[in-house]
Design a protein around this motif. Structure first.
Motif, short mmCIF file in Angstrom:
data_model
loop_
_atom_site.label_atom_id
_atom_site.label_comp_id
_atom_site.label_asym_id
_atom_site.label_seq_id
_atom_site.Cartn_x
_atom_site.Cartn_y
_atom_site.Cartn_z
N UNK A 172 2.40 -7.51 8.64
CA UNK A 172 1.42 -6.43 8.73
C UNK A 172 0.44 -6.45 7.55
N UNK A 173 -0.52 -5.57 7.61
CA UNK A 173 -1.58 -5.54 6.59
C UNK A 173 -1.00 -5.34 5.20
N UNK A 174 -0.10 -4.38 5.05
CA UNK A 174 0.48 -4.08 3.74
C UNK A 174 1.25 -5.27 3.20
N UNK A 175 1.99 -5.95 4.05
CA UNK A 175 2.76 -7.13 3.61
C UNK A 175 1.83 -8.25 3.16
N UNK A 176 0.73 -8.46 3.86
CA UNK A 176 -0.26 -9.46 3.44
C UNK A 176 -0.84 -9.11 2.07
N UNK A 177 -1.13 -7.84 1.86
CA UNK A 177 -1.70 -7.41 0.58
C UNK A 177 -0.70 -7.62 -0.56
N UNK A 178 0.55 -7.30 -0.32
CA UNK A 178 1.56 -7.46 -1.36
C UNK A 178 1.77 -8.94 -1.71
N UNK A 179 1.63 -9.81 -0.72
CA UNK A 179 1.74 -11.25 -1.00
C UNK A 179 0.62 -11.71 -1.94
N UNK A 180 -0.54 -11.06 -1.86
CA UNK A 180 -1.63 -11.38 -2.78
C UNK A 180 -1.27 -11.13 -4.23
N UNK A 181 -0.32 -10.21 -4.45
CA UNK A 181 0.10 -9.86 -5.82
C UNK A 181 1.42 -10.52 -6.20
N UNK A 200 -12.14 -6.95 10.45
CA UNK A 200 -11.01 -6.38 9.72
C UNK A 200 -10.18 -7.47 9.05
N UNK A 201 -10.05 -8.62 9.69
CA UNK A 201 -9.33 -9.74 9.07
C UNK A 201 -10.06 -10.23 7.83
N UNK A 202 -11.39 -10.26 7.89
CA UNK A 202 -12.14 -10.68 6.71
C UNK A 202 -11.94 -9.70 5.56
N UNK A 203 -11.96 -8.41 5.88
CA UNK A 203 -11.70 -7.41 4.85
C UNK A 203 -10.32 -7.60 4.24
N UNK A 204 -9.33 -7.88 5.10
CA UNK A 204 -7.97 -8.08 4.60
C UNK A 204 -7.88 -9.32 3.73
N UNK A 205 -8.56 -10.40 4.11
CA UNK A 205 -8.54 -11.62 3.30
C UNK A 205 -9.14 -11.37 1.93
N UNK A 206 -10.23 -10.63 1.87
CA UNK A 206 -10.86 -10.30 0.59
C UNK A 206 -9.94 -9.39 -0.22
N UNK A 207 -9.38 -8.38 0.45
CA UNK A 207 -8.50 -7.45 -0.24
C UNK A 207 -7.27 -8.15 -0.80
N UNK A 208 -6.71 -9.07 -0.02
CA UNK A 208 -5.54 -9.84 -0.50
C UNK A 208 -5.93 -10.64 -1.74
N UNK A 209 -7.14 -11.23 -1.74
CA UNK A 209 -7.61 -11.95 -2.92
C UNK A 209 -7.73 -11.03 -4.12
N UNK A 210 -8.22 -9.82 -3.91
CA UNK A 210 -8.37 -8.86 -5.01
C UNK A 210 -7.02 -8.44 -5.59
N UNK A 211 -5.99 -8.46 -4.76
CA UNK A 211 -4.66 -8.09 -5.25
C UNK A 211 -4.11 -9.10 -6.24
N UNK A 212 -4.71 -10.29 -6.29
CA UNK A 212 -4.31 -11.30 -7.28
C UNK A 212 -4.95 -11.05 -8.64
N UNK A 213 -5.76 -10.01 -8.72
CA UNK A 213 -6.49 -9.62 -9.93
C UNK A 213 -7.38 -10.78 -10.43
N UNK A 214 -8.35 -11.18 -9.61
CA UNK A 214 -9.18 -12.34 -9.98
C UNK A 214 -10.20 -12.03 -11.06
N UNK A 215 -10.52 -13.06 -11.82
CA UNK A 215 -11.69 -13.03 -12.70
C UNK A 215 -12.85 -13.74 -12.01
N UNK A 259 -1.86 0.55 -8.47
CA UNK A 259 -3.23 1.03 -8.67
C UNK A 259 -4.23 0.15 -7.91
N UNK A 260 -4.03 -1.17 -7.95
CA UNK A 260 -4.95 -2.07 -7.26
C UNK A 260 -4.84 -1.93 -5.74
N UNK A 261 -3.65 -1.62 -5.25
CA UNK A 261 -3.48 -1.37 -3.82
C UNK A 261 -4.30 -0.16 -3.40
N UNK A 262 -4.25 0.88 -4.21
CA UNK A 262 -5.08 2.06 -3.93
C UNK A 262 -6.57 1.71 -4.02
#
Length: 235
Positions: free
Chosen positions: A93-102, A140-155, A113-116
């Motif tokens: 699911x979306x939340x699991x994909x986001x957590x994998x980014x971190x 929505x998939x593109x948004x999720x891909x970007x959000x997952x990338x942001x969860x890695x705390x990129x520079x 905090x970054x999830x929020x």
């Protein structure tokens, strides 16, 4: 300079994919690479993120030489790749994909905090957080891909053809998304065939043709370039 690529060459077997490519991304900048299919744009990003070996040349991220490093080591430095085609985990699911980014992070409070933060950026993902990624729309998939990338705390965020397959209304929204991400201090290296979008968001650009950089400069120079107008803007 956050990213420096010097004389990068890449071969697939005996076929040349890149030849002596040099480029830079300053801290806080949005830089775009434009070019036709097969020009070598995606190859650059794969080398930068450790997914493909270079034949010769040097890559420095924050003055640290990174070619030859493992992808997870590169991500841990803050260089994060959003690949062409999203590459989500469709049955999670979306939340699991986001957590994998971190997954490489240990700061639980920062992750929370970054999830929020990504839910604030992309409110639709909060609504869809229990929905499987594969059932989302293309936008929505593109948004999720970007959000997952942001969860890695990129520079530095590497974005490979983010508009691919998106409806025009979503392309317009993506402009705002990239600008908002950049305003938080994240640098962006954008590979994109949609030159109109690239010219809207980038500060500097490179034109790649058959594995070679044939034009570089600030974005105003690109807008005035006869080459860009003729080859990519249909003028």
């Amino acid at each position: 300079m956050l990213l420096r690529v010097k004389d990068l060459s890449v071969y697939y077997g005996k076929a040349m994919a890149l030849e002596n490519v040099s480029l830079e991304v300053a801290q806080g900048a949005v830089v775009t690479i434009i070019g036709a299919n097969g020009a070598g744009k995606s190859t650059i990003l794969k080398v930068l993120s450790g997914l493909w070996p270079s034949t010769s040349g040097e890559v420095y991220f924050d003055n640290k030489k990174i070619e030859g490093m493992e992808p997870y080591e590169i991500v841990s430095l803050g260089l994060v790749h959003i690949p062409e085609g999203r590459r989500l985990f469709p049955y999670l699911n979306v939340l699991e994909n986001l957590k994998l980014g971190a997954s490489l992070r240990k700061d639980k409070e920062g992750i929370k905090q970054d999830l929020e933060g990504v839910f604030t950026h992309f409110p639709i993902l909060r609504d869809r957080r229990k929905q499987k990624a594969g059932s989302l729309s293309g936008g929505e998939q593109m948004m999720l891909a970007i959000a997952r990338g942001l969860m890695s705390k990129p520079r530095l965020l590497l974005m490979d053809e983010p508009t691919l397959g998106l409806a025009p209304v979503m392309v317009v929204e993506l402009v705002s998304v990239i600008q908002a991400i950049n305003k938080t201090g994240v640098s962006v290296l954008l590979v994109e065939q949609n030159v109109f979008l690239a010219l809207q968001v980038a500060h500097r650009g490179y034109v790649l043709e058959v594995g070679k950089v044939i034009l570089e400069g600030n974005i105003d120079q690109f807008r005035d370039s006869d080459l860009v107008k003729r080859a990519y803007l249909g003028e």
